[in-house]
Enzyme design. Sequence first.
Site, PDB file in Angstrom:
ATOM      1  N   GLY A  44       0.796  -1.225   0.000  1.00 47.13           N
ATOM      2  CA  GLY A  44       0.000   0.000   0.000  1.00 47.13           C
ATOM      3  C   GLY A  44       0.826   1.272   0.000  1.00 47.13           C
ATOM      4  N   GLU A 207       1.436  27.798   5.845  1.00 45.46           N
ATOM      5  CA  GLU A 207       0.408  27.076   6.620  1.00 45.46           C
ATOM      6  C   GLU A 207      -0.805  27.972   6.832  1.00 45.46           C
ATOM      7  OE1 GLU A 207      -0.341  24.016   8.128  1.00 45.46           O
ATOM      8  OE2 GLU A 207      -2.083  25.088   8.918  1.00 45.46           O
ATOM      9  N   HIS A 447      20.548   3.654  33.360  1.00 50.20           N
ATOM     10  CA  HIS A 447      21.332   4.888  33.254  1.00 50.20           C
ATOM     11  C   HIS A 447      22.601   4.607  32.440  1.00 50.20           C
ATOM     12  CE1 HIS A 447      23.130   8.695  34.396  1.00 50.20           C
ATOM     13  NE2 HIS A 447      24.246   8.029  34.692  1.00 50.20           N
TER      14      HIS A 447
END
Length: 468
Positions: A44, A207, A447
């Site tokens: 697609g 825009e 971390h």
Amino acid sequence: MAEAPVPYDVVIIGGGPGGYNAAIRAGQLGLKVACVEMRATLGGTCLNVGCMPSKALLHASEMFDAANSEFAKIGIEVQPKLNLGQMHKAKDDSVTALTKGIEFLFKKNKADWIKGRGKIVAKGKVEVTAADGSVQTLEARNIVIATGSEPTPLPGVAFEDGKVIDSTGALSLPAVPKKLIVIGAGIIGLELGSVWRRLGAEVTVVEFLDRITPGMDTEVATAFQRTLTKQGMVFKLGAKVTGAKPVKDGVELTVEPSAGGAAETIKGDVVLVAIGRRPYTEGLGLETIGVTPDKRGFIDHDHFKVADGVWVIGDVTHGPMLAHKAEEDAVAVIDTIAGKYGHVDYALVPSVVYTFPEVAWVGQTEDQLKAAGVAYKKGKFPFTANSRAKINHETDGFVKVLADAATDKVLGVHIMGPQAGEMIHEAAITMSFGGASEDIARTCHAHPTRSEAVRQAAMDVEGWMMQA
Ligand code: FAD
Ligand code: NAI
């Protein structure tokens, strides 16, 4: 006498993320399934001209930009040279591998790919016209419509090959435009605008609204626009394009303030129209089963059901036009057809903009919570205070956690920063379990990671952030 053809349990029209995932799921559940796709390859919009090629160019152009502007800062002296042909080839090779991968999955799950354009001609009947003109009719107990969407054209701005283009054209420009004008500061405009800016184009984004990326939390969108501006993108907000005139060396656009006022002309050598996508139902034969799309072209449904034995999923129906939403719809519709429990929580579909830095979010924005009158608490943590971000010299952005003021239930998480699209899922999982900000805050995070910023923002909801 010839035997009547054995009907398929499910015939799916469209082989995008909605259609191909539905076909694979149906195969897994032992249903006899066919997927009708008229493109030369499966996958697609997403695999062929959407998510995947755009991410290939975003990745490659990000590396080019880093080699140009960041490497020297950390002691790597190089002089990168763009080979656009090779960049397109690498993208095309990846797309081919991915679409072939879907073909393999079809075979593995015994899903038939019927090549051609599908049309519903009666209840339980799909006529397929192949590229060579041959026609066959498939019998189906269930038909799933997964025909997707297409770019919305802008009246007065006709597409013209290489000059006025849509997203598909912007994925294969043969040369870097000197000046690219993007109409629409949505996800496509900013992702593909970023690609060509990094490769050397001057990019101006026009825009209609007075902000970029509608739908994104306003505080995040404001910070995001600031960052993109620093990168060299120019924004013309609150402006509408009312006409385009192709000239010898480019295109002249007529731009007017959205609120009315004097028009001006701006010129670019290429114009990308990216003002949204619209559902695609051309030639599908919906009228033969008495179905009329809504005013905007979307097919309505009741728990995916459109009519007796007819179902709909993905971009062609309501909800965010995202590949992972189409995939969720796909599994839910096939499970429903198979008599299982199919459900999608649309409130928890994450969104990601794959620019640098990325922006990702899940759940509600502050604007939505305010509009709904919900009492909420907010925790925020900047990447300037995150050790991994500091070490990598990538400190732009922050994490924001929004939680219910009374129950502490997480209502929305918003991240602007590198790899935000990877980090958003701990928020999505917390929210899918109805978790609280304290659940994130009390979960040990490794971390040094950027994800520690999510934990710190969650800690900040109750005011016990420790690293800033
Ligand atoms: P589609 O992918 O559009 O597939 C529908 C298929 O149906 C098409 O292949 C079409 O040829 C076929 N078809 C239509 N009618 C017929 C017919 N009558 N007979 C036979 N076949 C037919 N989403 C994300 O989540 N992440 C991203 O990063 C992202 N990036 C994108 C970048 C771009 C440039 C674009 C344009 C889109 C992007 N999207 C992204 C959106 C995503 O591509 C879509 O949401 C997704 O493809 C929708 O899937 P779908 O299966 O509903 O439809
Ligand atoms: P969009 O809906 O994201 O943005 C369109 C923008 O154009 C909006 O800001 C709108 O205000 C503006 N606009 C509309 N009409 C205008 C006009 N006449 N003049 C100027 N501006 C105008 O649509 P976009 O960017 O085309 O993308 C379509 C869809 O594709 C997205 O909504 C998203 O669902 C999907 N997509 C998703 C990606 C991802 O998940 N990373 C990447 C690319 C696309």
